[in-house]
Write an enzyme that holds these catalytic residues in place. Structure first.
Site, PDB file in Angstrom:
ATOM      1  N   GLU A 227     -40.584 -33.615 -18.151  1.00  0.00           N
ATOM      2  CA  GLU A 227     -39.161 -33.270 -18.207  1.00  0.00           C
ATOM      3  C   GLU A 227     -38.620 -33.798 -19.522  1.00  0.00           C
ATOM      4  O   GLU A 227     -38.374 -34.992 -19.673  1.00  0.00           O
ATOM      5  CB  GLU A 227     -38.420 -33.878 -17.012  1.00  0.00           C
ATOM      6  N   CYS A 261     -29.925 -34.895 -21.486  1.00  0.00           N
ATOM      7  CA  CYS A 261     -30.847 -33.923 -22.092  1.00  0.00           C
ATOM      8  C   CYS A 261     -30.336 -32.497 -21.963  1.00  0.00           C
ATOM      9  O   CYS A 261     -30.837 -31.595 -22.632  1.00  0.00           O
ATOM     10  CB  CYS A 261     -32.239 -34.044 -21.469  1.00  0.00           C
TER      11      CYS A 261
END
Length: 531
Positions: A227, A261
């Site tokens: 991720e 993110c």
């Protein structure tokens, strides 16, 4: 802010103890106790109450490491994970149950063999968490690992040391320590962990470290979930609600001081509406921070000096014009939410992932140009956002690949804990959350069970082979194509039969006409296609 709660000083795990720790949890998996559904349910319940009871310590640690407000700490970390536990407990029995396979998956003769898909834990897994959401992004995949029946070693981020120590205490005092362990430390400890053999590695963090993890995992054919992040674009056309776009994108860049993110790295905006958007952005700033961002009790800080200087370097190196914000205070690790108007794709603000409360605005002549720029800057970002007409938003979805997407808002596609989340290409591999978290740590094992009495039905497989038996088997198992050699779909007998069955009216006369029509359709179909 959170009340004062004592926290242990950060202590790294001894490197030479790591092999023993991993061997211990691996040995526990081999006892098969984690495969029991009741054991998994108990561990999830204990994790829920551990989060509840450790809330003061977690709030204090998040405030110390990131200056995170109680509001953000609860909504994005602690309460999020408690919802994860409840969701998984509500659905675990269904997720773990064997899936029976039958029609249309199996041809008729094979339906006798009790085909099923069995859900089995992968084994012993390693979960490496990041610093930006140090509680949620470590424990959310852990919920999936527990639910799947895996044992696990967790590695919190050393960049948030207070959180790391609280997490270690939480796991070791409340959960089964024969099955789960926490290893704290930096590069030496992480390297030692990667030298061990795992059944899966789950990593959340930067692409640079993700590359190292993937290379190391490849040496032992270990599956990996990555991720990562990405230079996420936002598209704004002249048909957008500019005030709403400004408010929502500013929210996306101020949550956790932009250390997300998923937040936008740059905004591609129609040049005709750029100045208006900037004015709306300034107004949204005033609404969110009436006393200025620095005085706000809600705005987090940059995690450490290293990342503060990285962000400062981007602002110092840009050739663009700061149109909102721009204030910095290194002593407090404070960076004001900042927007920079740039004129070149090569500007550092466009080329580097900010991972902070700064972003750039790049005016374009058309949506065509915006899509060309975005696909050139980063072809597979973790997220994208589009503000425009319905047709424009759909075009952005069709012509730009991303891990996820939100239309007319900032990262709402990733704001629900029960739906899948993950990257694509350079922004990550694999998904989790909700059922996907269970699936992430599960092996789907196909099982068949052939009864002895079915021997006569399937004896075609034995030598000496009998072509007549094979042809007979194919009549029951092989479906004829509904297309010709040119790829054109053939409208078969069933289609024509349905067409004629609605002809002819009611009564005996109608039935007779329909019967004749069916015979005619059958004749034409069989003679035309040689059936």
């Amino acid at each position: 802010m959170a009340a004062k709660v004592s926290m242990s000083e950060f202590q790294a795990t001894a490197v030479d103890a790591i092999p023993q720790i991993t061997n211990s949890v691996r040995g526990t998996f081999r006892t098969h106790k984690t495969k029991k559904l009741q054991w998994r349910q108990v561990q999830l319940r204990k994790l829920y109450w551990a989060l509840e009871d450790y809330t003061p310590q977690l709030l204090a640690a998040l405030a110390k490491d990131l200056h995170k407000s109680d509001f953000e700490a609860l909504i994005t970390e602690i309460d999020w994970l408690k919802k994860d536990c409840i969701f998984m407990l509500d659905h675990l029995e269904k997720y773990a149950k064997d899936d029976k396979l039958g029609s249309p998956d199996l041809p008729p003769p094979f339906s006798l063999m009790n085909y099923r898909v069995r859900k089995e834990p992968l084994g012993t897994v390693l979960i490496i968490g990041p610093y930006n959401f140090p509680v949620q992004l470590l424990l959310a995949p852990f919920v999936g690992a527990i639910a799947a029946g895996c044992t696990a070693v967790l590695k919190p981020s050393e960049v948030t040391p207070a959180c790391a120590m609280v997490l270690k205490a939480l796991i070791e005092t409340r959960l089964d320590t024969t099955a789960f362990a926490v290893v704290n430390g930096g590069i030496p400890e992480t390297t030692a962990l990667l030298n061990e053999k795992w059944d899966k590695i789950f990593f959340t963090g930067s692409a640079a470290v993700g590359t190292i993890v993937a290379k190391k995992a490849a040496e032992t054919l270990t599956p990996v979930v990555l991720e990562l992040g990405g230079r996420n674009p936002a598209f704004i056309t002249k048909h957008a609600n500019l005030a709403l776009a400004a408010r929502r994108l500013l929210w996306g860049k101020t949550m956790n001081a932009g250390q997300v993110c998923l937040s936008q790295n740059y905004v591609l905006i129609d040049k005709d509406v750029g100045p208006t958007f900037i004015e709306h952005l300034k107004q949204a700033y005033r609404d969110m921070f009436p006393n200025g961002a620095k005085a706000s009790p809600d705005l987090a800080r940059i995690v450490n000096h290293k990342h503060f200087l990285r962000l400062k370097k981007m602002l110092d190196g840009t050739k663009g014009k700061i149109v909102m914000g721009g204030a910095l205070d290194e002593s407090e690790l404070f960076i004001e939410p900042t927007a920079v108007l740039v004129s070149s794709v090569d500007d550092p603000m466009m080329q580097e992932e900010s991972f902070g409360p700064i972003f750039c605005i790049y005016p374009v002549n058309s949506l065509d140009e915006a899509l060309n720029v975005a696909n050139r800057v980063h072809r597979t970002p973790l997220a994208l956002f589009s503000f425009g007409s319905k047709a424009e938003n759909q075009r952005v979805l069709n012509e730009m690949t991303s891990g996820g997407a939100t239309l007319n808002d900032a990262f709402f596609h990733a704001s629900v804990n029960s739906i899948p989340f993950g990257g694509v290409g350079d922004s990550g591999w694999g998904v989790y959350r909700g059922k996907a978290s269970f699936d992430c740590f599960t092996h789907f094992r196909t099982v068949s069970e052939t009864p002895a009495w079915a021997e006569k039905i399937i004896d075609v497989r034995y030598m000496p082979y009998n072509m007549a038996k094979l042809k007979l088997l194919n009549r029951f198992t092989a479906k004829k194509p509904n297309f010709d050699r040119n790829g054109k779909v053939i409208k078969g007998f069933g289609y024509w039969a349905k067409m004629v069955l609605c002809l002819g009216g009611k009564g005996a006369k109608g039935a007779f006409l329909r019967w004749l029509a069916v015979l005619l359709a059958h004749y034409l179909y069989t003679n035309r296609f040689g059936r």
